[in-house]
Design an enzyme around this catalytic site. Structure first.
Site, PDB file in Angstrom:
ATOM      1  N   LYS A  52       0.872  -1.295  -0.052  1.00  0.00           N
ATOM      2  CA  LYS A  52      -0.142   0.020  -0.093  1.00  0.00           C
ATOM      3  C   LYS A  52       0.865   1.228  -0.050  1.00  0.00           C
ATOM      4  O   LYS A  52       0.772   2.092  -0.710  1.00  0.00           O
ATOM      5  CB  LYS A  52      -0.807   0.070   1.240  1.00  0.00           C
ATOM      6  CG  LYS A  52      -2.052  -1.125   1.086  1.00  0.00           C
ATOM      7  CD  LYS A  52      -2.781  -1.408   2.450  1.00  0.00           C
ATOM      8  CE  LYS A  52      -3.890  -2.531   2.007  1.00  0.00           C
ATOM      9  NZ  LYS A  52      -4.828  -2.712   3.318  1.00  0.00           N
ATOM     10  N   GLN A  96      -5.066  -1.540   9.236  1.00  0.00           N
ATOM     11  CA  GLN A  96      -4.943  -2.722   8.721  1.00  0.00           C
ATOM     12  C   GLN A  96      -5.373  -3.859   9.634  1.00  0.00           C
ATOM     13  O   GLN A  96      -5.172  -4.102  10.826  1.00  0.00           O
ATOM     14  CB  GLN A  96      -3.367  -3.110   8.507  1.00  0.00           C
ATOM     15  CG  GLN A  96      -3.122  -4.562   7.854  1.00  0.00           C
ATOM     16  CD  GLN A  96      -3.674  -4.532   6.293  1.00  0.00           C
ATOM     17  OE1 GLN A  96      -3.704  -3.453   5.641  1.00  0.00           O
ATOM     18  NE2 GLN A  96      -4.268  -5.232   5.550  1.00  0.00           N
ATOM     19  N   ASP A 119     -11.131   2.647   3.340  1.00  0.00           N
ATOM     20  CA  ASP A 119     -11.661   1.334   3.461  1.00  0.00           C
ATOM     21  C   ASP A 119     -13.396   1.047   3.259  1.00  0.00           C
ATOM     22  O   ASP A 119     -13.670  -0.156   2.883  1.00  0.00           O
ATOM     23  CB  ASP A 119     -11.145   0.559   4.621  1.00  0.00           C
ATOM     24  CG  ASP A 119      -9.887   0.159   4.933  1.00  0.00           C
ATOM     25  OD1 ASP A 119      -9.609  -0.377   3.592  1.00  0.00           O
ATOM     26  OD2 ASP A 119      -9.264  -0.350   5.856  1.00  0.00           O
TER      27      ASP A 119
HETATM   28  N1  GUN Z   1      -7.220  -6.823   5.914  1.00  0.00           N
HETATM   29  C1  GUN Z   1      -7.704  -7.552   4.939  1.00  0.00           C
HETATM   30  N2  GUN Z   1      -8.051  -6.798   3.852  1.00  0.00           N
HETATM   31  C2  GUN Z   1      -8.136  -5.597   4.298  1.00  0.00           C
HETATM   32  C3  GUN Z   1      -8.537  -4.450   3.756  1.00  0.00           C
HETATM   33  O1  GUN Z   1      -9.090  -4.452   2.740  1.00  0.00           O
HETATM   34  N3  GUN Z   1      -8.425  -3.235   4.740  1.00  0.00           N
HETATM   35  C4  GUN Z   1      -7.792  -3.464   5.938  1.00  0.00           C
HETATM   36  N4  GUN Z   1      -7.867  -2.150   6.484  1.00  0.00           N
HETATM   37  N5  GUN Z   1      -7.498  -4.618   6.233  1.00  0.00           N
HETATM   38  C5  GUN Z   1      -7.476  -5.507   5.603  1.00  0.00           C
END
Ligand code: GUN
Length: 285
Positions: A52, A96, A119
């Site tokens: 990311k 996350q 998100d």
């Molecule tokens: N963990 C697995 N997929 C995601 C996601 O799309 N966003 C976040 N914040 N954590 C995750």
């Protein structure tokens, strides 16, 4: 033989579009910023977070990582979220998941300001998606829709089957397919005769989290098969929820793992962060 939907290529196109818009914003003195919170040392989360950050750097988005130790308290984490909510240079906040078991994910998600919730996990954004009046879409389902569009596949009037009912993927995925006039069925572990339900699908989205769960007998010939899974097989090799080698000859279109939905999730995160910066600066999207 199915056409392969190339997530790397489509995600590069989305990121290029975002980079172009970020450059235009920078000329106005606006730099989108993403705060990425990671708690503990889960290796998979570490890889996702690194990817990311790398994507942010490539498109010109400022990113700041907050790597907190595994024994961080709820209070400390909440204090950080509140600080980030108040910062003008931070357009988007991503925590996350999963968090270590002693932390309350729900409370953290609900503390993130909805206008910074890139998100789209906050209940207010989830509710907006439900009524079709949304700004942010959750990155993975949004990425799937982008892949379908890129391949010229419209859900309109089609039988769409989603396997998996998570809040992050299955449920919002169903809603986005419905918004585009698909006839949507959501399957899960208690579904009776899963094979027959899946065989009805013109568009089959697998988000189960089980390696090679979808086999060729579950797929209607010519169907579009979208694989959201990210698993390891017996040999430790990365694989999806779909048994790719077995399903590819039957399907009309299919996404590979890796190189399918995965890169799209990050591209859509970049798009959401850009949109957050625009909205916070009074620029409509
Ligand atoms: N963990 C697995 N997929 C995601 C996601 O799309 N966003 C976040 N914040 N954590 C995750």
């Amino acid at each position: 033989m199915a056409i392969r939907i190339d997530g790397k290529k489509v995600s590069a196109q989305v990121r290029a579009r975002v980079a172009h818009e970020v450059a235009a914003l920078q000329e106005k003195g606006i730099v989108p910023g993403l705060a990425v919170i990671i708690v503990g040392d889960d290796p998979a989360s570490r890889v996702y977070v690194n990817n990311k950050k790398k994507a942010c750097a490539e498109v010109g988005i400022y990113s700041e990582e907050f790597a907190l130790p595994a024994d961080t308290t709820q209070l400390q984490l909440m204090a950080l979220v509140h600080q980030l909510n108040a910062r003008k240079d931070i357009s988007g906040i991503l925590c996350q998941l999963p968090l270590p078991a002693h932390l309350d994910e729900k409370q953290v998600i609900e503390a993130i300001a909805p206008e910074k919730d890139v998100d789209a996990f906050h209940p207010s954004n989830v509710g907006r998606i439900m009524i079709g009046d949304y700004q942010f879409l959750p990155c993975t389902p949004a990425g799937v829709m982008e892949l379908l569009h890129s391949a010229g596949i419209s859900p309109e009037g089609k039988e769409c089957v989603v396997i998996g009912r998570s809040n992050i993927v299955g449920k919002p995925m169903a809603m986005l397919l419905l918004h585009e006039n698909g006839t949507v069925t959501v399957c899960h572990s208690r579904t009776k005769d899963l094979r027959e339900v899946c065989r009805r699908a013109d568009i089959l989205v697998a988000a189960v989290g089980k390696a090679k769960f979808v086999t060729e007998d579950m797929v209607k010939p010519g169907a579009a098969v979208i694989d959201v899974g990210m698993n390891r097989d017996e040999a430790g090799k990365l694989c999806g929820d779909v048994d790719f080698d077995a399903v590819e000859p039957v399907a009309g279109a299919i996404t590979p793992v890796p190189g399918g939905v995965g890169p799209m999730t990050i591209a859509m995160l970049m798009q959401n962060t850009l949109m957050a910066a625009k909205l916070q600066n009074g620029l409509s999207d």
